[in-house]
Design a protein around this motif. Sequence first.
Motif, short mmCIF file in Angstrom:
data_model
loop_
_atom_site.label_atom_id
_atom_site.label_comp_id
_atom_site.label_asym_id
_atom_site.label_seq_id
_atom_site.Cartn_x
_atom_site.Cartn_y
_atom_site.Cartn_z
N LYS A 12 0.84 -1.21 0.00
CA LYS A 12 0.00 0.00 0.00
C LYS A 12 0.87 1.26 0.00
O LYS A 12 0.65 2.17 -0.79
N GLU A 13 1.87 1.29 0.89
CA GLU A 13 2.77 2.45 0.94
C GLU A 13 3.51 2.62 -0.38
O GLU A 13 3.59 3.73 -0.92
N ALA A 14 4.03 1.52 -0.90
CA ALA A 14 4.81 1.57 -2.14
C ALA A 14 3.96 2.04 -3.32
O ALA A 14 4.38 2.89 -4.09
N THR A 15 2.76 1.49 -3.44
CA THR A 15 1.92 1.86 -4.58
C THR A 15 1.42 3.30 -4.45
O THR A 15 1.30 3.99 -5.46
N ASP A 16 1.17 3.76 -3.24
CA ASP A 16 0.79 5.16 -3.04
C ASP A 16 1.93 6.09 -3.45
O ASP A 16 1.71 7.09 -4.14
N LEU A 17 3.15 5.76 -3.06
CA LEU A 17 4.31 6.60 -3.38
C LEU A 17 4.60 6.61 -4.88
O LEU A 17 4.90 7.67 -5.44
N TRP A 18 4.56 5.47 -5.53
CA TRP A 18 4.92 5.37 -6.94
C TRP A 18 3.71 5.55 -7.87
O TRP A 18 3.86 5.53 -9.08
N GLY A 19 2.52 5.67 -7.32
CA GLY A 19 1.33 5.88 -8.14
C GLY A 19 0.94 4.64 -8.94
O GLY A 19 0.51 4.76 -10.08
N LEU A 20 1.12 3.47 -8.34
CA LEU A 20 0.77 2.21 -9.00
C LEU A 20 -0.45 1.59 -8.33
O LEU A 20 -0.88 2.03 -7.28
N ASN A 21 -0.94 0.52 -8.94
CA ASN A 21 -2.01 -0.27 -8.35
C ASN A 21 -1.37 -1.47 -7.64
O ASN A 21 -0.39 -2.01 -8.14
N GLU A 22 -1.93 -1.87 -6.50
CA GLU A 22 -1.36 -3.02 -5.78
C GLU A 22 -1.31 -4.27 -6.65
O GLU A 22 -0.41 -5.10 -6.50
N SER A 23 -2.25 -4.42 -7.57
CA SER A 23 -2.25 -5.60 -8.44
C SER A 23 -0.99 -5.62 -9.32
O SER A 23 -0.52 -6.69 -9.70
N THR A 24 -0.45 -4.46 -9.63
CA THR A 24 0.79 -4.39 -10.42
C THR A 24 1.91 -5.12 -9.69
O THR A 24 2.67 -5.90 -10.29
N LEU A 25 2.02 -4.90 -8.37
CA LEU A 25 3.08 -5.55 -7.60
C LEU A 25 2.80 -7.03 -7.42
O LEU A 25 3.72 -7.85 -7.52
N ARG A 26 1.54 -7.39 -7.19
CA ARG A 26 1.21 -8.81 -7.04
C ARG A 26 1.52 -9.57 -8.34
O ARG A 26 2.06 -10.68 -8.31
N LYS A 27 1.21 -8.96 -9.48
CA LYS A 27 1.52 -9.60 -10.77
C LYS A 27 3.03 -9.70 -10.98
O LYS A 27 3.51 -10.69 -11.52
N ALA A 28 3.77 -8.68 -10.55
CA ALA A 28 5.23 -8.72 -10.68
C ALA A 28 5.82 -9.88 -9.89
O ALA A 28 6.78 -10.51 -10.31
N VAL A 29 5.22 -10.20 -8.74
CA VAL A 29 5.65 -11.35 -7.95
C VAL A 29 5.28 -12.63 -8.69
O VAL A 29 6.11 -13.54 -8.86
N THR A 30 4.05 -12.72 -9.16
CA THR A 30 3.57 -13.92 -9.86
C THR A 30 4.43 -14.24 -11.07
O THR A 30 4.77 -15.40 -11.32
N TYR A 31 4.81 -13.21 -11.83
CA TYR A 31 5.58 -13.42 -13.06
C TYR A 31 7.10 -13.44 -12.83
O TYR A 31 7.87 -13.54 -13.78
N GLY A 32 7.54 -13.34 -11.57
CA GLY A 32 8.95 -13.46 -11.25
C GLY A 32 9.78 -12.20 -11.40
O GLY A 32 11.00 -12.25 -11.28
N LYS A 33 9.14 -11.08 -11.67
CA LYS A 33 9.87 -9.82 -11.78
C LYS A 33 10.39 -9.40 -10.40
O LYS A 33 11.49 -8.86 -10.29
N LEU A 34 9.59 -9.63 -9.37
CA LEU A 34 9.99 -9.40 -7.99
C LEU A 34 10.14 -10.77 -7.33
O LEU A 34 9.22 -11.58 -7.39
N LYS A 35 11.29 -11.03 -6.75
CA LYS A 35 11.59 -12.34 -6.17
C LYS A 35 11.13 -12.44 -4.73
O LYS A 35 11.52 -11.61 -3.89
N GLU A 36 10.31 -13.45 -4.46
CA GLU A 36 9.83 -13.69 -3.10
C GLU A 36 11.01 -14.07 -2.20
O GLU A 36 11.91 -14.78 -2.62
N ASN A 37 11.00 -13.58 -0.99
CA ASN A 37 12.04 -13.77 0.03
C ASN A 37 13.33 -13.01 -0.29
O ASN A 37 14.29 -13.13 0.46
#
Length: 67
Positions: A12-37
């Motif tokens: 929530k903090e990140a998407t508010d600061l960067w002007g993104l939607n939370e689903s953008t970050l969740r999709k980035a995790v799903t597709y491996g752009k952002l690495k879990e852990n």
Amino acid sequence: MNNPFEGLLSFKEATDLWGLNESTLRKAVTYGKLKENIDVKKFGKQWIITQEAMEREYGPMPGEDKK
């Protein structure tokens, strides 16, 4: 003493600061752009992301002047 939570943001903090939607970050995790852990971690229902990962993928934190 260093704060162990410094540089960590909720989705929530990140998407508010960067002007993104939370689903953008969740999709980035799903597709491996952002690495879990590494870039992100889920605690219960709450996702946390590093500021470093946000800046790497989405540019400098808005409003922060680079010296």
